[in-house]
Design a protein around this motif. Structure first.
Motif, PDB file in Angstrom:
ATOM      1  N   UNK A 115       0.833  -1.271   0.117  1.00 14.85           N
ATOM      2  CA  UNK A 115      -0.146  -0.092  -0.010  1.00 14.85           C
ATOM      3  C   UNK A 115       1.141   1.164   0.013  1.00 14.85           C
ATOM      4  N   UNK A 116       1.869   1.096   0.501  1.00 12.17           N
ATOM      5  CA  UNK A 116       3.033   2.320   0.489  1.00 12.17           C
ATOM      6  C   UNK A 116       4.410   1.953   0.360  1.00 12.17           C
ATOM      7  N   UNK A 117       5.232   2.453   0.037  1.00 13.39           N
ATOM      8  CA  UNK A 117       6.775   2.021  -0.295  1.00 13.39           C
ATOM      9  C   UNK A 117       7.517   2.793   0.933  1.00 13.39           C
ATOM     10  N   UNK A 118       7.069   2.997   2.022  1.00 10.26           N
ATOM     11  CA  UNK A 118       7.578   3.696   3.125  1.00 10.26           C
ATOM     12  C   UNK A 118       8.258   2.492   3.874  1.00 10.26           C
ATOM     13  N   UNK A 119       9.519   2.544   4.554  1.00  8.90           N
ATOM     14  CA  UNK A 119      10.255   1.652   5.309  1.00  8.90           C
ATOM     15  C   UNK A 119       9.368   1.197   6.475  1.00  8.90           C
ATOM     16  N   UNK A 120       9.228   0.263   6.905  1.00 12.62           N
ATOM     17  CA  UNK A 120       8.404  -0.097   8.113  1.00 12.62           C
ATOM     18  C   UNK A 120       9.277  -0.395   9.489  1.00 12.62           C
ATOM     19  N   UNK A 121       8.912   0.611  10.518  1.00 11.38           N
ATOM     20  CA  UNK A 121       9.589   0.552  11.861  1.00 11.38           C
ATOM     21  C   UNK A 121      10.910   0.426  11.708  1.00 11.38           C
ATOM     22  N   UNK A 122      11.859   1.200  10.890  1.00  8.55           N
ATOM     23  CA  UNK A 122      13.076   1.226  10.787  1.00  8.55           C
ATOM     24  C   UNK A 122      14.146   2.221  11.457  1.00  8.55           C
ATOM     25  N   UNK A 123      13.298   3.116  11.639  1.00 11.27           N
ATOM     26  CA  UNK A 123      13.774   4.461  12.469  1.00 11.27           C
ATOM     27  C   UNK A 123      12.740   5.325  13.332  1.00 11.27           C
ATOM     28  N   UNK A 124      12.826   6.297  13.878  1.00  9.41           N
ATOM     29  CA  UNK A 124      12.147   7.064  14.845  1.00  9.41           C
ATOM     30  C   UNK A 124      11.259   7.729  13.948  1.00  9.41           C
TER      31      UNK A 124
END
Ligand code: MOS
Length: 761
Positions: A115-124
């Motif tokens: 649904x999105x190309x954001x990284x998942x829980x990789x930084x703050x």
């Protein structure tokens, strides 16, 4: 390690199911077109169908999530000690200890389905209000939920763009909209509009909608070394496997996605963050994990339909022929997803006009990625376009069906391509006759029954015919002549297994109970995704190709002692449990006989569907006419939909029972779009304010009137088996048909969905 939920569904004759009517006995051919009941119906009614959140694995932990309360910024601190010490807790995962993962590929960049190309829980970093910032694993769901409530998060908020009225001022034209140009211009439509003797020029708005499939999004995941087993609720098996592999840096073959049953999809059952988080947590904990989102969790983590502001302007000559058709507007989106809400697409194909300006822009916001939701684009695009046509008809004092008839194009009005098949006028005629359109009073507000004012409305429905390339199927026939057809397809309630078994039975000359359709497993030959209303037809094409390959193989092993000796594949028909020479039923040999003479237990063949080249040559669309009759209370402004009728031209209908249900389901979703559904989004905080079925109103039983559905059943000569898709067209046009009926009842035009009673008082 575990028992796989490999689904192998076999047809159970209705006569064997308690309480269903016996079916007439039929020959081995002619299953396609019959109203065969769901072959998975008994499993669902009996409770033996196992969904993603019902898979039990040894040592399994349960997941609960903590959601961010800001739209943008950073996690300043996160306190997990209390949660970690809570009863039953095995692990608390945050960005500090989550495994390193690559960002999922977006849908348009490399075949991913996220649904999105954001990284998942990789930084703050926090990207939207509601994003998961921590995941708790515990021995029970209740322990996990409790511990999640103990996690304390402090944030450094950053300025977030969460107000659409601000974002729309920065709207940009994207390079393309779902691989089509964002703007289509033919002639000078603005100029033609100003010169037109008749014209309308209106603005329409549609709100956000959330996905509300009855089955909550869920996954049960386990690692076996570097192999990931994902029991998912998905309409995209292969894409999910490939994208998960990319995230975890393993090969696609090392991810097996199983999804035998899906309790509703509608575009929302793709890959979102919860599957990735569950797999990451399972790896970290070294134990299998089940994650099932709460209803609120679905609203926080799974996107829905985005909001639009649309302008439709139509100029017409004295006879009502369009000289200008303008459809433009803006939709909200994020910078990291791929669903631009293609609301200008209907106007590209529906009406002849002397000039066109069709253009859409995107306003990026800091929010959860919006996504595909049953007929994205077309559902809200037809609301604006089909209301505007009704408004023009009103100003010209022409019947709205007649106005559409005068603008029926001979070929695709913007591409110039021939239509593969189009019988929209017939759909209108048939629908009008059956609905009793001639009983409509053209003067608004004149029909009354006590406090209720009664009105009728009509609108065009449309959805494109899509077919994605690369789908494969395998057919195996065993020594008893039983066929197993296998492809990684999906059943999310629409009747996939039933219709595919019907087709395979006809294709192979077998009775329905001699065919097993195997699907719902990414380990099977790569199949069609259940999206874009194209799975059924794409799968038909793959099965057809596999059947052709199988017939070749059967002829080869039949050898020279067979009555088929010397025949070429082109001379062959499949009939009576075997193969025969076309036109000469005496040259026939049963599959069991061929295999037995060849000393084989089974024969199988796999093939890919040919490229759907017809789509390059023809403009291929399903169309239809939606009719609505409403009653509006003078006292409360309440709208009651009394009758709905959909009259569709979707090519050949493969199973009228399943099709009627698909059409009705789409129409009911259209009723929700017209009257009740709206995601309330706080422009100050970017937070969804009504994340529950108590506050987000989907139509319930009492809202839904009698819905009549009819269809032309005229085969499309350029589609496999003459069939185009039917999954999404049902919702299109419904919003406009109801809005137009409300106008006819009351004389009030509501151009802002949903049509709630405050807008009618
Ligand atoms: Mo559909 S919105 O392509 O599931």
């Amino acid at each position: 390690m575990m028992e796989f939920a490999r689904t192998a569904l076999r047809y159970v004759p209705d006569a064997l199911l308690p309480g269903t009517r016996p079916k007439p006995v039929r020959g081995q051919h002619g299953h396609v077109g019959e109203p065969v009941s769901r072959i998975d119906g008994a499993l669902k009614v009996g409770g033996t169908a196992r969904f993603a959140a019902e898979v039990k694995l040894d040592g399994m932990l349960y997941a609960a999530l903590v959601h961010s309360t800001i739209a943008k910024g950073r996690i300043a601190s996160i306190e997990t000690a209390a949660a970690e010490q809570a009863p039953g807790v095995a692990l608390v995962m945050t960005h500090r200890n989550a495994p390193r993962m690559k960002a999922p590929k977006g849908m348009m960049d490399g075949g991913g389905v996220a649904g999105s190309s954001l990284p998942v829980m990789q930084d703050a970093t926090v990207h939207w209000n509601g994003e998961a910032v921590a995941l708790v694993l515990a021995e029970t769901q209740e322990q996990a939920d409790y511990a999640a409530a103990l996690v304390r998060v402090a944030y450094d908020p950053a300025p977030a763009l969460t107000d659409f009225s601000v974002a729309r001022g920065k709207a940009k034209r994207p390079d393309s909209v779902l691989m089509e140009p964002a703007a289509v211009t033919i002639g000078d439509a603005e100029k033609a509009l100003t010169k037109a003797p008749h014209r309308v020029d209106r603005r329409y708005t549609t709100p956000r909608h959330n996905h509300n499939a009855i089955e909550l999004h869920a996954a049960t995941v386990a690692w076996d070394g570097d192999t990931l087993i994902l029991h998912d609720a998905t309409q995209m098996l292969n894409g999910t496997a490939g994208t998960m592999a990319g995230v975890f840096g393993i090969q696609p073959e090392q991810v097996r996605v199983l999804s035998p049953f899906v309790g509703g999809g509608f575009g929302g059952k793709g890959l979102w963050t919860h599957q990735i988080l569950a797999a990451a947590a399972a790896r970290l904990a070294g134990r299998p994990v089940r994650i099932m989102l709460s209803r609120e969790g679905v609203y926080r983590l799974v996107g829905g339909r985005t909001l639009t502001e649309q302008r439709v302007a139509i100029g017409a000559d004295a006879e009502g022929r369009f000289t200008a058709l303008i459809h433009e507007g803006v939709a909200a989106m994020t910078a990291h997803n791929n669903c631009p809400e293609q609301f200008t697409f209907p106007a590209r194909h529906l009406y002849a006009a002397g000039s066109f300006r069709l253009e859409q822009t995107i306003a990026e916001m800091d929010m959860l990625a919006n996504t595909f939701m049953r007929a994205p684009g077309e559902s809200v695009g037809t609301f604006a376009l089909e209301c505007a046509i009704d408004e023009l008809a009103e100003t010209m004092a022409v019947d709205p069906i007649e106005l559409r008839r005068r603008n029926e194009p001979e070929c695709d009005p913007t591409s110039g391509n021939a239509f593969s098949s189009r019988h929209l006028t017939k759909a209108f005629d048939d629908g009008a006759a059956r609905f009793g359109w001639d009983r409509r009073d053209p003067v608004p507000g004149r029909r009354r029954e006590g406090e209720w004012r009664i009105g009728m409305g009509v609108a065009t429905a449309t959805y494109p015919y899509l077919r994605m390339p690369g789908n494969a199927a395998r057919i195996r026939i065993d020594a008893h002549g039983h066929a197993t057809v296998s492809t990684a397809g999906h059943e999310m309630g629409m009747g996939t297994a039933t219709v595919q078994a019907q087709h395979a039975a006809d294709r192979l000359g077998l009775p329905l109970d001699s065919v097993t359709f195997e699907y719902g497993d990414s380990a099977l030959p790569a199949g069609a995704m259940a999206g874009g209303s194209q799975q059924t037809v794409a799968t038909l094409a793959a099965v057809t190709a596999a059947a052709e390959a199988l017939i070749k193989e059967l002829l080869r092993i039949a050898g020279n002692d067979s009555p088929l000796a010397g025949l070429r594949p082109a001379d062959i028909v499949a009939v009576d449990g075997g193969l025969a020479q076309a036109g000469d039923p005496t040259r026939h040999e049963r599959y069991a006989s061929i295999l037995s003479r060849a000393g084989r237990d089974a024969v199988e063949a796999e093939a890919k569907a040919p490229l759907p080249l017809e789509m390059l040559k023809y403009s291929m669309h399903s169309t239809g006419a939606q009719f609505a009759e409403v009653a509006v209370s003078d006292v409360t402004g309440e709208v009651r939909v009394r009758r709905l009728l959909g009259s569709f031209d979707c090519g050949r209908i493969l199973n009228p029972k399943a099709a009627a249900s698909q059409f009705r389901g789409g129409i009911i979703m259209g009723l929700g779009l017209a009257l009740t559904e709206e995601t309330l989004f706080d422009a100050r905080t970017g937070r969804v304010m009504n994340p529950s079925l108590a506050e987000y109103h989907v139509p319930v039983h009492m809202d839904v009137p009698e819905i009549d559905v009819i269809w032309t059943d005229l085969p499309d000569p350029h589609a496999p088996l003459g069939a185009r898709g039917i999954g999404e067209i049902g919702i299109t046009g419904v919003g406009a048909a109801i809005a137009n009926a409300v106008y006819n009842a009351t004389g009030t035009r509501v151009r802002d969905l949903p049509i709630t009673l405050d807008k009618l008082l």
